[in-house]
Enzyme design. Structure first.
Site, PDB file in Angstrom:
ATOM      1  N   SER A   5       4.711 -74.286  43.581  1.00  0.00           N
ATOM      2  CA  SER A   5       5.542 -75.874  43.739  1.00  0.00           C
ATOM      3  C   SER A   5       5.536 -76.068  45.391  1.00  0.00           C
ATOM      4  O   SER A   5       6.095 -77.218  45.284  1.00  0.00           O
ATOM      5  CB  SER A   5       6.004 -74.754  42.677  1.00  0.00           C
ATOM      6  OG  SER A   5       7.270 -74.523  43.458  1.00  0.00           O
ATOM      7  N   TYR A  15      10.719 -66.332  22.542  1.00  0.00           N
ATOM      8  CA  TYR A  15      11.023 -66.366  23.428  1.00  0.00           C
ATOM      9  C   TYR A  15      12.634 -66.177  23.616  1.00  0.00           C
ATOM     10  O   TYR A  15      13.844 -67.131  23.246  1.00  0.00           O
ATOM     11  CB  TYR A  15      10.692 -67.857  24.185  1.00  0.00           C
ATOM     12  CG  TYR A  15      10.123 -68.312  25.081  1.00  0.00           C
ATOM     13  CD1 TYR A  15       8.383 -67.555  24.619  1.00  0.00           C
ATOM     14  CD2 TYR A  15       9.090 -69.931  24.535  1.00  0.00           C
ATOM     15  CE1 TYR A  15       7.028 -67.983  25.671  1.00  0.00           C
ATOM     16  CE2 TYR A  15       7.364 -70.161  24.891  1.00  0.00           C
ATOM     17  CZ  TYR A  15       6.585 -69.517  25.453  1.00  0.00           C
ATOM     18  OH  TYR A  15       5.862 -69.791  25.831  1.00  0.00           O
ATOM     19  N   LEU A  17       2.149 -75.110  37.670  1.00  0.00           N
ATOM     20  CA  LEU A  17       2.308 -74.952  39.469  1.00  0.00           C
ATOM     21  C   LEU A  17       2.501 -72.856  38.926  1.00  0.00           C
ATOM     22  O   LEU A  17       2.573 -72.894  40.062  1.00  0.00           O
ATOM     23  CB  LEU A  17       3.931 -75.367  39.440  1.00  0.00           C
ATOM     24  CG  LEU A  17       4.171 -76.434  39.044  1.00  0.00           C
ATOM     25  CD1 LEU A  17       5.422 -76.708  38.417  1.00  0.00           C
ATOM     26  CD2 LEU A  17       2.883 -77.719  39.960  1.00  0.00           C
ATOM     27  N   ARG A  66       2.881 -70.659  37.660  1.00  0.00           N
ATOM     28  CA  ARG A  66       4.869 -70.105  37.318  1.00  0.00           C
ATOM     29  C   ARG A  66       5.315 -70.340  39.163  1.00  0.00           C
ATOM     30  O   ARG A  66       6.176 -69.192  38.825  1.00  0.00           O
ATOM     31  CB  ARG A  66       4.230 -68.269  36.907  1.00  0.00           C
ATOM     32  CG  ARG A  66       3.732 -68.610  36.122  1.00  0.00           C
ATOM     33  CD  ARG A  66       3.449 -66.647  35.429  1.00  0.00           C
ATOM     34  NE  ARG A  66       2.730 -66.369  34.104  1.00  0.00           N
ATOM     35  CZ  ARG A  66       1.395 -66.788  33.976  1.00  0.00           C
ATOM     36  NH1 ARG A  66       0.727 -67.388  34.731  1.00  0.00           N
ATOM     37  NH2 ARG A  66       0.890 -67.092  33.076  1.00  0.00           N
ATOM     38  N   GLY A  67       5.499 -71.498  39.008  1.00  0.00           N
ATOM     39  CA  GLY A  67       6.265 -72.148  40.548  1.00  0.00           C
ATOM     40  C   GLY A  67       5.273 -71.310  42.354  1.00  0.00           C
ATOM     41  O   GLY A  67       5.839 -71.634  42.841  1.00  0.00           O
TER      42      GLY A  67
END
Length: 334
Positions: free
Chosen positions: A217, A58, A211, A213-214
């Site tokens: 959300s 990452y 979620l 990746r949003g």
């Protein structure tokens, strides 16, 4: 909000009911603020979150250095409660390109040496290859991690994004604490074979992407502009008609959330929490306000009527588009 604990399988540690996935603080979702990221990790630890999840790839080590900074500057009591889960094996280029996975035993130990240094710790709590290396039997990769456990550099062995057959082979080689895999209202592929297998073998599940990746959300809008480095700009679920369809599912979910007086994100996280005590959702909050919202899911109780309404609004298989681009789907067993 009362932080509950859950077990990462019969051989794994007790962890907080929610974990913090730190990837977005370094990569794939646009710019992040370093000081806010550290403050968010501190706030998570203060709230009782114990599980911090990262990968050595990452930001090419950036995320591990960030977590190391957060742990180093946290109060001693909070630092000591933190359990760090690390994924390894993804090969990157200086330009950020991806070039496969390396699960050879020598590589496993090499990756671990660098992670220990960047994190500033003497052991890694849960260690796992990010994706199976097709050129190396899983028994060899897991066996190398088992040697790190024996030497004291790793506490528990995990798996990531593998199918039921691979879970069985790995578990026959060494004790496996948990499987990290995507699981959410619109990514339910593990329910058919993988989840029954982990439960049979006493292996916990760390659910990422709760979620999506949003996407679910409640904060993502159709007119949102995504940068070139944002993973979602390439994700099928965020494209064209797929996005329109998927956001309609979110609006159906929003009606249920509003009836309960909670947010869409909270009800989506609460749904994953409701799936079993052996599942620990990872929330990818990059800011303290998003963390606070996610933690609020712990106070959401879903009864049978709520679950039925959610199932009707977002039934299994309702999402349009694959959860990852085709090139990445090729590396997934599930």
């Amino acid at each position: 909000m009362t932080m509950r604990t859950r077990s990462l399988g019969t051989t794994g540690p007790q962890v907080s009911a929610l974990g913090l996935g730190c990837m977005g603080m370094s990569a794939l979702y646009g710019e992040a603020d370093r000081s806010e990221s550290v403050a968010t990790i501190h706030a998570a630890l203060e709230a009782g979150v114990t599980l911090l999840d990262t990968g050595d790839f990452y930001g090419m080590g950036h995320n591990e250095l960030l977590i190391g900074e957060a742990l180093r500057t946290a109060p001693a009591a909070r630092r000591e409660q933190a359990l760090v889960s690390v994924k390894f094996g993804a090969l990157r280029g200086p330009d950020g390109s991806w070039s496969g996975y390396d699960g050879r035993p020598a590589a496993v130990k090499n990756f671990a040496a660098y992670s220990l240094q960047r994190l500033g710790v003497d052991h890694i709590d849960v260690y796992r290859i990010a994706r199976l290396d097709p050129g190396v039997p899983v028994e060899e990769t897991v066996g190398a991690i088992a040697e790190l456990v024996e030497a004291g550099y790793v506490r528990h062995i995990g798996l990531s994004e593998v199918g039921a057959a691979t879970v069985r082979r790995a578990a026959a080689t060494a004790p496996i604490s948990d499987l990290q895999i995507e699981y959410s209202l619109i990514s339910r592929g593990i329910e058919a074979e993988i989840l029954p297998t982990t439960r049979e073998l006493g292996i916990g599940v760390t659910a990422y992407g709760v979620l999506s990746r949003g996407l679910i959300s409640g904060h993502f809008t159709a007119d949102r502009q995504l940068g070139a480095g944002d993973f979602r700009a390439m994700s099928p679920r965020f494209q064209g008609d797929n996005l329109t369809h998927n956001l309609a599912l979110v609006e159906a979910l929003r009606k249920i959330a509003e009836q309960k007086g909670v947010t869409v994100a909270q009800i989506a996280i609460a749904w994953v929490l409701s799936r079993g005590e052996d599942i620990v959702p990872l929330v990818g909050a990059r800011r303290r306000d998003r963390l606070t919202e996610a933690l609020g899911a712990l106070d959401v109780t879903l009864d049978a009527a709520d679950l039925a309404a959610i199932e009707q609004a977002v039934p299994a298989g309702a999402a349009a588009g694959d959860r990852c681009p085709a090139a990445q789907m090729a590396h997934l067993e599930a």
